[in-house]
Design a protein around this motif. Structure first.
Motif, PDB file in Angstrom:
ATOM      1  N   LEU A  73      43.815  29.973  19.073  1.00 49.79           N
ATOM      2  CA  LEU A  73      42.506  29.996  18.419  1.00 49.79           C
ATOM      3  C   LEU A  73      41.513  29.089  19.117  1.00 49.79           C
ATOM      4  O   LEU A  73      40.298  29.325  19.044  1.00 49.79           O
ATOM      5  CB  LEU A  73      42.663  29.562  16.952  1.00 49.79           C
ATOM      6  N   PHE A  74      41.992  28.072  19.820  1.00 50.99           N
ATOM      7  CA  PHE A  74      41.115  26.990  20.280  1.00 50.99           C
ATOM      8  C   PHE A  74      40.792  27.036  21.770  1.00 50.99           C
ATOM      9  O   PHE A  74      40.228  26.091  22.300  1.00 50.99           O
ATOM     10  CB  PHE A  74      41.748  25.642  19.928  1.00 50.99           C
ATOM     11  N   ARG A 100      34.693  26.558  11.144  1.00 49.05           N
ATOM     12  CA  ARG A 100      35.682  27.616  10.980  1.00 49.05           C
ATOM     13  C   ARG A 100      36.131  27.720   9.523  1.00 49.05           C
ATOM     14  O   ARG A 100      36.076  26.756   8.753  1.00 49.05           O
ATOM     15  CB  ARG A 100      36.858  27.449  11.935  1.00 49.05           C
ATOM     16  N   TYR A 101      36.597  28.888   9.177  1.00 50.74           N
ATOM     17  CA  TYR A 101      36.895  29.246   7.791  1.00 50.74           C
ATOM     18  C   TYR A 101      38.019  28.399   7.200  1.00 50.74           C
ATOM     19  O   TYR A 101      38.051  28.166   5.986  1.00 50.74           O
ATOM     20  CB  TYR A 101      37.255  30.728   7.748  1.00 50.74           C
ATOM     21  N   ALA A 102      38.927  27.927   8.036  1.00 52.76           N
ATOM     22  CA  ALA A 102      40.039  27.121   7.527  1.00 52.76           C
ATOM     23  C   ALA A 102      39.543  25.932   6.720  1.00 52.76           C
ATOM     24  O   ALA A 102      40.159  25.551   5.707  1.00 52.76           O
ATOM     25  CB  ALA A 102      40.910  26.646   8.686  1.00 52.76           C
ATOM     26  N   GLN A 112      37.247  36.475  12.965  1.00 52.91           N
ATOM     27  CA  GLN A 112      36.960  36.449  11.533  1.00 52.91           C
ATOM     28  C   GLN A 112      37.017  35.033  10.974  1.00 52.91           C
ATOM     29  O   GLN A 112      36.587  34.803   9.857  1.00 52.91           O
ATOM     30  CB  GLN A 112      37.953  37.337  10.766  1.00 52.91           C
ATOM     31  N   GLU A 113      37.540  34.108  11.757  1.00 50.63           N
ATOM     32  CA  GLU A 113      37.690  32.726  11.285  1.00 50.63           C
ATOM     33  C   GLU A 113      36.604  31.795  11.802  1.00 50.63           C
ATOM     34  O   GLU A 113      36.161  30.895  11.080  1.00 50.63           O
ATOM     35  CB  GLU A 113      39.053  32.177  11.700  1.00 50.63           C
ATOM     36  N   ILE A 114      36.194  31.985  13.051  1.00 50.56           N
ATOM     37  CA  ILE A 114      35.184  31.105  13.638  1.00 50.56           C
ATOM     38  C   ILE A 114      33.824  31.520  13.093  1.00 50.56           C
ATOM     39  O   ILE A 114      33.292  32.575  13.447  1.00 50.56           O
ATOM     40  CB  ILE A 114      35.216  31.155  15.164  1.00 50.56           C
ATOM     41  N   MET A 115      33.249  30.662  12.265  1.00 52.65           N
ATOM     42  CA  MET A 115      32.023  31.011  11.561  1.00 52.65           C
ATOM     43  C   MET A 115      30.773  30.738  12.402  1.00 52.65           C
ATOM     44  O   MET A 115      29.760  31.417  12.260  1.00 52.65           O
ATOM     45  CB  MET A 115      31.961  30.259  10.233  1.00 52.65           C
ATOM     46  N   LEU A 116      30.836  29.735  13.261  1.00 52.62           N
ATOM     47  CA  LEU A 116      29.730  29.447  14.173  1.00 52.62           C
ATOM     48  C   LEU A 116      30.316  28.769  15.407  1.00 52.62           C
ATOM     49  O   LEU A 116      31.186  27.905  15.297  1.00 52.62           O
ATOM     50  CB  LEU A 116      28.686  28.535  13.520  1.00 52.62           C
ATOM     51  N   HIS A 159      33.675  38.280   4.236  1.00 55.87           N
ATOM     52  CA  HIS A 159      33.328  38.257   5.662  1.00 55.87           C
ATOM     53  C   HIS A 159      34.361  37.554   6.537  1.00 55.87           C
ATOM     54  O   HIS A 159      34.303  37.691   7.770  1.00 55.87           O
ATOM     55  CB  HIS A 159      31.982  37.562   5.863  1.00 55.87           C
ATOM     56  N   PHE A 160      35.276  36.780   5.941  1.00 58.04           N
ATOM     57  CA  PHE A 160      36.088  35.869   6.751  1.00 58.04           C
ATOM     58  C   PHE A 160      37.569  36.016   6.446  1.00 58.04           C
ATOM     59  O   PHE A 160      37.963  36.422   5.348  1.00 58.04           O
ATOM     60  CB  PHE A 160      35.642  34.423   6.517  1.00 58.04           C
ATOM     61  N   ALA A 161      38.392  35.654   7.427  1.00 53.20           N
ATOM     62  CA  ALA A 161      39.837  35.649   7.286  1.00 53.20           C
ATOM     63  C   ALA A 161      40.410  34.704   8.329  1.00 53.20           C
ATOM     64  O   ALA A 161      39.706  34.262   9.235  1.00 53.20           O
ATOM     65  CB  ALA A 161      40.408  37.065   7.467  1.00 53.20           C
TER      66      ALA A 161
END
Length: 576
Positions: free
Chosen positions: A267-268, A410-412, A277-281, A250-252
């Motif tokens: 990104l910010f 975030r996915y990072a 695809q990176e920001i999960m919530l 689901h993420f990248a």
């Protein structure tokens, strides 16, 4: 206890009857009235979302949280009394508060009353297991051992007079709660927009497990260690949880902007992360609903009495993948342009560089020139390095009604948790690095990290007792998550008192010698105190040689004295 009144958080009703991060409350209910219908469960759960850190208030929220670390330097050396070593035993309060735990327990103890099909309400039950874990993790980080309450207590409950539960036992219970949440929450793509879902609980589980594993390992043998420590158990749990997110498909890692010079910075500062695809919530703001924050005032007007530290700036690698201590590409720090040359692009995307767009208002565009070193104390930049990460140039600074989205997960972080836990288990292969750290480096076209980094900083290592590989994994975490509020927790779990006790410095003053005329009138000359030619915000304070952090005391907060009186079975934390 008096009936607990459930106040529905004012910023949370459903957007199109669904999105809880974007709307104010619908109603108010009490414990006696609730029958645990699906709608009541939803309303009950909504109020907890306000516990996530976002941009609220006049301060920058998540970005300014690193003032409580060596990444940023507040003009007030006592900004974080625990870090400064000045924290005192409070008479009451001080964070020793189980009211939110009680609220979660009430739900978990009573939801069985519902007449709904479990499948239709399981997500709300999963959320409540998540929130109990969230609240308890904050308590463990602050106090270590804390009583574990799994049910709603009254003033007559014997559990109120129980001793503290060992921290590792509490963490085990937190991880079980998260297992429950993971089992009951929908996976990404099946959730109601804006609500917690399975992979969020997995990310948080990896965070908790990594924290406890490193705490037990690096505090082992001290007053802050635990009996029968088993840190590898937690490292294993962290890798398993992170790996489930990584393999979910689901993420990248996003590449915002049009080039590596914008991929990270971009990104910010977005207003909508729906397609990320990176920001999960994240939290959405909406002027039509009168929902906005004031972060634009921070970037557009001043630096709010803080600045990036020289220590953080020095941590960015050169473009050959080597630290400044061993790279031939490093040009020194006499001039800011030279200091930023040949460096990891994330550095120039984290601090303002002369010529950067600061604000676009209609047809007018303002550009960054010099740091706000000479504003009055509450507004100035303290170090010569001014934070740009998070700045949205198009935000409305006229009314300060900023709707830049607030990133919550975030996915990072998942990738960084995975790499660190694997390294702690001595299982960090090249494959592990390529599917974690190197994905972050690819975003900004930095050389890949290899299992053998190919250099050794020697005495220049931030953590001399650790391998160069572990130093690089920790460095990557610091750089990627800079000014997002992770650093203080990292320093605590790594038992890094030696870092905290070093002098906190900013840029070389001579970097601005050729542009003095661009400075505003000097209102606070103490902002320019120096040490060996570097701006030293704390030179005229007790922290001039480093915070007075006491490693035998300040890794935890003190319990309030009234609680020790009310419950004689509680013991104070070491040193207080």
């Amino acid at each position: 206890m008096k009936n607990y009144i459930i106040i529905l958080l004012s910023l949370m009703i459903l957007w199109s009857c669904e999105d809880v991060l974007d709307k104010p409350p619908l109603d108010t209910i009490t414990d006696k009235e609730i029958t645990f219908s699906k709608k009541e469960m939803e309303l009950y759960a909504n109020k907890f979302y306000g516990n996530f850190p976002t941009h609220e208030g006049y301060w920058l929220g998540i970005f300014e949280m690193d003032n409580s670390s060596d990444n940023m330097i507040s003009g007030d050396y006592n900004y974080n009394a625990q870090l400064a070593g000045t924290i005192q035993v409070p008479g009451s309060g001080g964070g020793w508060d189980f009211s939110k735990v009680r609220s979660a327990n009430f739900f978990l103890e009573n939801y069985h009353k519902t007449e709904e099909e479990l499948s239709t309400v399981s997500a709300y039950i999963g959320e409540m297991y998540f929130w109990r874990a969230w609240f308890y993790f904050d308590l463990v980080k602050a106090f270590g051992d804390v009583p574990w309450y799994s049910k709603t207590l009254t003033t007559e409950s014997e559990e109120l007079y129980a001793p503290r539960t060992p921290r590792n036992v509490v963490v085990d219970s937190i991880l079980v709660d998260l297992d429950q949440a993971i089992a009951m929450l929908p996976e990404k793509g099946q959730e109601t927009e804006g609500r917690i879902y399975r992979e969020i609980a997995l990310l948080f589980q990896s965070r908790v497990a990594l924290y406890e594993g490193t705490w037990e390992k690096y505090h082992n043998g001290t007053d802050f260690g635990v009996d029968n420590a088993d840190w590898d158990k937690y490292f294993r749990k962290a890798t398993e949880a992170a790996n489930q997110v990584m393999t979910s498909g689901h993420f990248a890692i996003d590449k915002a902007g049009t080039s590596p010079s914008e991929h990270y910075w971009g990104l910010f500062n977005q207003e909508d992360y729906s397609n990320s695809q990176e920001i999960m919530l994240w939290k959405k703001w909406d002027l039509s609903l009168n929902l906005y924050h004031l972060a634009s005032a921070f970037f557009g007007v001043s630096d709010k009495n803080t600045g990036i530290s020289k220590s953080l700036v020095n941590s960015y690698l050169c473009t050959d993948g080597k630290p400044i201590a061993v790279s031939d590409l490093y040009l020194g720090d006499d001039l800011i342009d030279e200091e930023l040359s040949n460096r990891d692009p994330r550095l120039a995307q984290t601090i303002f560089v002369r010529g950067d767009v600061r604000n676009i208002s209609g047809t007018d565009t303002s550009f960054f020139s010099v740091p706000d070193l000479t504003l009055e104390a509450r507004l100035r930049n303290t170090t010569g390095y001014q934070l740009a990460k998070g700045n949205n140039p198009t935000a409305d600074r006229t009314s300060n009604q900023d709707i830049t989205g607030s990133i919550i997960f975030r996915y990072a972080e998942v990738l960084l948790n995975y790499a660190e836990a694997k390294a702690e288990l001595n299982e960090c292969t090249q494959s592990v690095l390529d599917e974690s750290v190197n994905l972050l480096r690819d975003r900004v076209d930095m050389p890949h990290l290899t299992v053998d980094p190919g250099f050794d900083e020697g005495a220049s290592k931030t953590f001399p007792q650790l391998s160069q590989l572990m130093n690089e994994i920790r460095r990557e975490r610091r750089v990627e998550l800079a000014c997002e509020g992770y650093r203080f927790d990292d320093l605590m779990r790594w038992a890094a008192a030696d870092i905290i006790q070093r002098p906190m410095l900013g840029a070389k003053i001579q970097q601005y010698a050729d542009i003095k005329d661009e400075f505003r009138p000097v209102l606070v000359p103490e902002a320019l105190f120096s040490k060996n030619g570097y701006i030293a915000p704390y030179e005229n304070s007790p922290a001039k040689d480093g915070w007075q952090f006491n490693p035998n005391k300040n890794y935890l907060k003190p319990l309030p004295s009234n609680q020790l009186t009310l419950n004689p079975n509680l013991e104070q934390n070491p040193g207080y």
